[in-house]
Design an enzyme around this catalytic site. Sequence first.
Site, short mmCIF file in Angstrom:
data_model
loop_
_atom_site.label_atom_id
_atom_site.label_comp_id
_atom_site.label_asym_id
_atom_site.label_seq_id
_atom_site.Cartn_x
_atom_site.Cartn_y
_atom_site.Cartn_z
N SER A 82 -7.95 3.64 9.00
CA SER A 82 -8.43 3.72 7.94
C SER A 82 -7.49 2.53 6.69
O SER A 82 -8.26 1.85 6.38
CB SER A 82 -8.52 5.15 7.08
OG SER A 82 -8.94 5.23 5.94
N LYS A 113 -8.81 -1.75 5.81
CA LYS A 113 -8.79 -2.17 4.61
C LYS A 113 -8.07 -3.11 4.14
O LYS A 113 -8.33 -4.19 3.75
CB LYS A 113 -8.88 -0.88 3.55
CG LYS A 113 -10.12 -0.38 3.59
CD LYS A 113 -9.83 0.80 2.83
CE LYS A 113 -8.97 2.06 3.13
NZ LYS A 113 -9.27 3.45 2.82
N ARG A 117 -14.70 12.56 6.75
CA ARG A 117 -13.63 13.23 7.18
C ARG A 117 -13.22 14.11 5.95
O ARG A 117 -12.69 15.28 6.16
CB ARG A 117 -12.47 12.20 7.56
CG ARG A 117 -12.40 11.46 8.63
CD ARG A 117 -11.73 10.13 8.78
NE ARG A 117 -10.28 10.58 8.50
CZ ARG A 117 -9.50 9.82 8.05
NH1 ARG A 117 -9.63 8.57 7.63
NH2 ARG A 117 -8.08 10.28 8.00
N HIS A 131 1.00 -1.29 -0.18
CA HIS A 131 0.04 -0.28 0.11
C HIS A 131 1.04 1.28 -0.11
O HIS A 131 1.75 1.39 0.79
CB HIS A 131 -0.76 -0.01 1.16
CG HIS A 131 -1.64 1.25 1.25
ND1 HIS A 131 -2.90 1.42 0.44
CD2 HIS A 131 -1.47 2.21 1.84
CE1 HIS A 131 -3.62 2.56 1.06
NE2 HIS A 131 -2.69 3.18 1.44
N ASP A 144 -15.26 2.34 7.46
CA ASP A 144 -14.07 3.30 6.84
C ASP A 144 -14.97 4.07 5.81
O ASP A 144 -14.52 5.13 5.42
CB ASP A 144 -12.86 2.58 6.36
CG ASP A 144 -11.84 3.36 5.87
OD1 ASP A 144 -11.48 4.29 6.65
OD2 ASP A 144 -11.60 3.23 4.63
N1 URA Z 1 -5.77 6.66 2.58
C1 URA Z 1 -6.89 6.14 3.30
O1 URA Z 1 -7.14 4.92 3.03
N2 URA Z 1 -7.34 6.70 4.52
C2 URA Z 1 -7.04 7.65 4.81
O2 URA Z 1 -7.40 8.37 6.00
C3 URA Z 1 -5.97 8.42 4.11
C4 URA Z 1 -5.42 8.00 2.98
#
Ligand code: URA
Length: 427
Positions: free
Chosen positions: A185, A189, A170, A84, A163
């Site tokens: 967050s 995932k 947010r 990621h 999320d």
């Molecule tokens: N990427 C995400 O998946 N969540 C965040 O809060 C910021 C960047």
Amino acid sequence: MTRFSAVDVIRTKRDGGVLSDEQIDWVVDAYTHGLVADEQMAALAMAIYLRGMTTAETARWTRAMIDSGERLSWPRGRPTVDKHSTGGVGDKITLPLAPLVATCGAAVPQLSGRGLGHTGGTLDKLESIPGWRASLSSAQIRAQLDSVGAVVCAPTEGLAPADRKLYALRDVTGTVECVPLIASSIMSKKIAEGAGALVLDVKVGSGAFMSSLDQARELASALVSIGDEHGLRVTAMITDMSTPLGRAVGNAVEVSEAVEVLRGGGPADVVELTVALAAEMLALAGVEADPAAVLASGEAFETWCAMISAQGGDPAAALPAPARVRMVPAPRSGVVARLDARAVGVAAWRLGAGRARKEDPVQPAAGVLCLAKPGESVSEGEPLFELRTDTPEAVDGALAALEGAVDIAESAPRRSPLVVEMVHGSR
Ligand code: URA
């Protein structure tokens, strides 16, 4: 589940208290099911933004978001590993990386996102390939992982729905830039996605979320400690994002550059980072292979073609071309000493490569080619940038973004390392 009052939970955090496990489980679940209103969650997110969360609170918050949806699982056999990136400019690394790691022997289930603001999104880039589709069911992902070894696609509907809802909230309440909320967050995932190991590419520099090394370290440590807590083999690599990666910034242009890399060529920085991330992914997955040699051999290109075809794309099709191309000349001769990632990202975004709101479309052919990177010589009047767009009226905005983006000096600058630091998990 014990019921709480949303107002009491907000007050606890507002006053600097620590939320209990039960409060966290309840508030995340109740928000997902519409029992806590958006305005209450917005107030809580702001209280968290201002007061922070302890490591234990962040770990529990992550768990509650994972539990709000499904957890994917993968066929036994090859070890699964994912990557990621926190997002950067010209960051097309997933495109060569997923097929490379699969060619080396691990399986890569990579659920990716779309771009927002000046950083690009992997799905937007891949969608510039005619026919390619981002949405797959979990059964389709599983089948492709079995047959090809690599899948890059959109998250399934059921993955961490808490999320999805909270991130959108947010985004419009000024509460994105908060380490515990970002870390929970991302990790909710990634953990729900079910890979056994994860390498995090935490970007630092003008083109990144985190512009200082201290902030990047704080985020990297928060991500790794959540991974540890959940039994994941995890490493965070803090990598430089002060200048764009490679020459191409946009969608189709980045796909073309990724294909060059998969064919054994391409820009040195893209090759270096792809190999460094692949080596760490393979080490965490327990697979012995030499990713540099495999990449140079062009073998991973075969896996790329299979991966694109499996999702309906035609890897041999011509990529979309822009309606207008505008060259930007160098104002003087010398060596490029600085090329600012953020400015190039904003220029590409203004040309149509990115979106301002998540429902906006992107132009597949729009973007910027950086024809001279730091350390390279240019002569006055030679092209520095190639701007590509379908909306010629956007060119002036892109030129304005690029003002002051480049320093041209007498001699080459000292090259700063691409991989700045590593933060290893405990497994
Ligand atoms: N990427 C995400 O998946 N969540 C965040 O809060 C910021 C960047």
